[in-house]
Design an enzyme around this catalytic site. Sequence first.
Site, PDB file in Angstrom:
ATOM      1  N   ARG A   1      44.467  31.961  46.212  1.00  0.00           N
ATOM      2  CA  ARG A   1      45.343  30.721  46.011  1.00  0.00           C
ATOM      3  C   ARG A   1      45.245  30.023  47.669  1.00  0.00           C
ATOM      4  NH1 ARG A   1      47.879  28.774  42.367  1.00  0.00           N
ATOM      5  NH2 ARG A   1      50.225  28.805  43.136  1.00  0.00           N
TER       6      ARG A   1
ATOM      7  N   ASN B   1      53.651  30.198  41.145  1.00  0.00           N
ATOM      8  CA  ASN B   1      54.134  30.704  42.326  1.00  0.00           C
ATOM      9  C   ASN B   1      55.190  31.827  41.810  1.00  0.00           C
ATOM     10  OD1 ASN B   1      52.950  29.483  44.551  1.00  0.00           O
ATOM     11  ND2 ASN B   1      54.990  28.539  44.990  1.00  0.00           N
TER      12      ASN B   1
ATOM     13  N   GLU C   1      52.592  24.536  39.585  1.00  0.00           N
ATOM     14  CA  GLU C   1      52.583  25.154  40.839  1.00  0.00           C
ATOM     15  C   GLU C   1      53.720  26.099  41.135  1.00  0.00           C
ATOM     16  OE1 GLU C   1      50.258  25.473  43.364  1.00  0.00           O
ATOM     17  OE2 GLU C   1      48.832  24.036  42.135  1.00  0.00           O
TER      18      GLU C   1
END
Length: 139
Positions: free
Chosen positions: A104, A50, A46
Amino acid sequence: SANEMLLIFESNPVNEGLARVTAASFCTQLNPTLEEIADLKTAVSEAVTNCIIHGYEGRRGRIEMHLSYRERELYVDITDYGVGISDVEKAMEPMYTSKPDKDRSGMGFTFMEAFMDELSVESEPDKGTVVHMKKIIGR
Protein backbone atom coordinates in the site's frame (compact mmCIF):
# COMPACT_ATOMS: atom_id res chain seq x y z
CA SER A 1 -32.96 20.04 1.39
CA ALA A 2 -31.46 17.18 3.38
CA ASN A 3 -31.29 13.41 3.19
CA GLU A 4 -29.33 10.54 4.75
CA MET A 5 -28.69 6.82 4.49
CA LEU A 6 -26.71 4.11 6.25
CA LEU A 7 -25.08 1.11 4.60
CA ILE A 8 -23.71 -1.68 6.81
CA PHE A 9 -21.59 -4.37 5.18
CA GLU A 10 -18.97 -6.99 5.93
CA SER A 11 -15.27 -6.12 5.57
CA ASN A 12 -14.95 -8.30 2.50
CA PRO A 13 -13.01 -6.80 -0.45
CA VAL A 14 -15.92 -7.55 -2.81
CA ASN A 15 -18.00 -5.00 -0.87
CA GLU A 16 -15.68 -2.12 -1.70
CA GLY A 17 -17.41 -1.79 -5.09
CA LEU A 18 -20.81 -1.87 -3.39
CA ALA A 19 -19.84 1.02 -1.11
CA ARG A 20 -18.48 3.02 -4.04
CA VAL A 21 -21.57 2.57 -6.21
CA THR A 22 -23.92 3.25 -3.29
CA ALA A 23 -22.16 6.54 -2.50
CA ALA A 24 -22.28 7.54 -6.16
CA SER A 25 -26.01 6.68 -6.43
CA PHE A 26 -26.86 8.65 -3.29
CA CYS A 27 -24.84 11.61 -4.57
CA THR A 28 -26.75 11.78 -7.90
CA GLN A 29 -29.62 13.46 -5.99
CA LEU A 30 -27.37 16.55 -5.87
CA ASN A 31 -26.79 16.49 -9.63
CA PRO A 32 -22.99 16.21 -9.41
CA THR A 33 -20.55 16.35 -12.31
CA LEU A 34 -18.88 13.13 -13.48
CA GLU A 35 -15.64 14.41 -11.95
CA GLU A 36 -17.31 14.95 -8.57
CA ILE A 37 -18.69 11.39 -8.67
CA ALA A 38 -15.26 10.00 -9.61
CA ASP A 39 -13.65 11.92 -6.71
CA LEU A 40 -16.25 10.59 -4.26
CA LYS A 41 -15.82 7.00 -5.47
CA THR A 42 -12.04 7.21 -5.13
CA ALA A 43 -12.25 8.58 -1.59
CA VAL A 44 -14.81 5.94 -0.52
CA SER A 45 -12.64 3.21 -2.08
CA GLU A 46 -9.60 4.32 -0.12
CA ALA A 47 -11.52 4.59 3.16
CA VAL A 48 -13.16 1.17 2.82
CA THR A 49 -9.87 -0.47 1.76
CA ASN A 50 -8.26 1.04 4.88
CA CYS A 51 -10.96 -0.57 7.05
CA ILE A 52 -10.40 -3.97 5.43
CA ILE A 53 -6.58 -3.98 5.40
CA HIS A 54 -5.74 -1.91 8.48
CA GLY A 55 -8.87 -1.87 10.65
CA TYR A 56 -9.62 -5.59 10.51
CA GLU A 57 -6.26 -6.81 9.17
CA GLY A 58 -8.01 -9.30 6.92
CA ARG A 59 -10.39 -10.62 9.58
CA ARG A 60 -14.13 -10.24 9.09
CA GLY A 61 -15.86 -7.33 10.71
CA ARG A 62 -18.54 -4.72 10.15
CA ILE A 63 -18.10 -1.50 8.18
CA GLU A 64 -20.69 1.29 8.30
CA MET A 65 -20.99 4.02 5.71
CA HIS A 66 -23.23 6.92 6.66
CA LEU A 67 -24.05 9.38 3.88
CA SER A 68 -25.94 12.61 4.29
CA TYR A 69 -26.30 15.99 2.66
CA ARG A 70 -27.52 19.41 3.59
CA GLU A 71 -28.01 21.69 0.59
CA ARG A 72 -24.81 21.15 -1.50
CA GLU A 73 -22.71 19.68 1.31
CA LEU A 74 -22.23 15.92 1.14
CA TYR A 75 -20.99 14.15 4.28
CA VAL A 76 -19.49 10.66 4.26
CA ASP A 77 -18.62 8.86 7.50
CA ILE A 78 -16.98 5.44 7.26
CA THR A 79 -16.62 3.45 10.47
CA ASP A 80 -14.91 0.23 11.43
CA TYR A 81 -14.67 -1.49 14.82
CA GLY A 82 -11.18 -2.86 14.26
CA VAL A 83 -7.75 -2.35 15.77
CA GLY A 84 -7.83 1.44 15.63
CA ILE A 85 -4.93 3.83 15.06
CA SER A 86 -2.65 4.80 17.95
CA ASP A 87 -1.21 7.89 16.25
CA VAL A 88 -3.71 9.44 13.83
CA GLU A 89 -1.44 12.36 12.90
CA LYS A 90 1.37 10.01 11.89
CA ALA A 91 -1.03 7.75 10.00
CA MET A 92 -2.22 10.74 7.98
CA GLU A 93 1.29 11.73 6.86
CA PRO A 94 1.91 11.17 3.13
CA MET A 95 3.92 8.00 2.43
CA TYR A 96 3.51 6.65 5.97
CA THR A 97 2.38 3.02 5.94
CA SER A 98 2.09 0.54 8.78
CA LYS A 99 2.06 -2.34 6.29
CA PRO A 100 4.95 -1.94 3.81
CA ASP A 101 4.64 -5.63 2.89
CA LYS A 102 1.07 -5.14 1.65
CA ASP A 103 2.33 -2.78 -1.08
CA ARG A 104 0.00 0.00 0.00
CA SER A 105 1.57 3.30 -0.99
CA GLY A 106 0.82 5.00 2.31
CA MET A 107 -1.18 7.56 0.33
CA GLY A 108 -4.72 6.54 1.36
CA PHE A 109 -5.49 9.55 3.56
CA THR A 110 -3.60 11.83 1.17
CA PHE A 111 -5.87 10.70 -1.69
CA MET A 112 -8.98 11.16 0.45
CA GLU A 113 -7.84 14.70 1.29
CA ALA A 114 -7.14 15.45 -2.36
CA PHE A 115 -10.52 14.27 -3.61
CA MET A 116 -12.71 15.64 -0.82
CA ASP A 117 -13.00 19.14 0.64
CA GLU A 118 -12.56 18.11 4.25
CA LEU A 119 -11.18 15.04 6.02
CA SER A 120 -10.87 14.20 9.69
CA VAL A 121 -10.14 10.92 11.41
CA GLU A 122 -11.15 9.78 14.88
CA SER A 123 -9.68 6.58 16.23
CA GLU A 124 -9.12 4.66 19.42
CA PRO A 125 -6.86 1.61 19.69
CA ASP A 126 -8.91 -1.63 19.93
CA LYS A 127 -12.18 0.30 19.45
CA GLY A 128 -12.03 1.30 15.80
CA THR A 129 -11.85 4.25 13.47
CA VAL A 130 -14.20 6.79 11.92
CA VAL A 131 -13.22 8.70 8.79
CA HIS A 132 -15.30 11.87 8.29
CA MET A 133 -15.30 13.38 4.81
CA LYS A 134 -17.14 16.32 3.30
CA LYS A 135 -17.51 17.39 -0.30
CA ILE A 136 -19.28 20.42 -1.64
CA ILE A 137 -21.13 19.44 -4.81
CA GLY A 138 -21.64 21.91 -7.67
CA ARG A 139 -19.27 24.68 -6.62
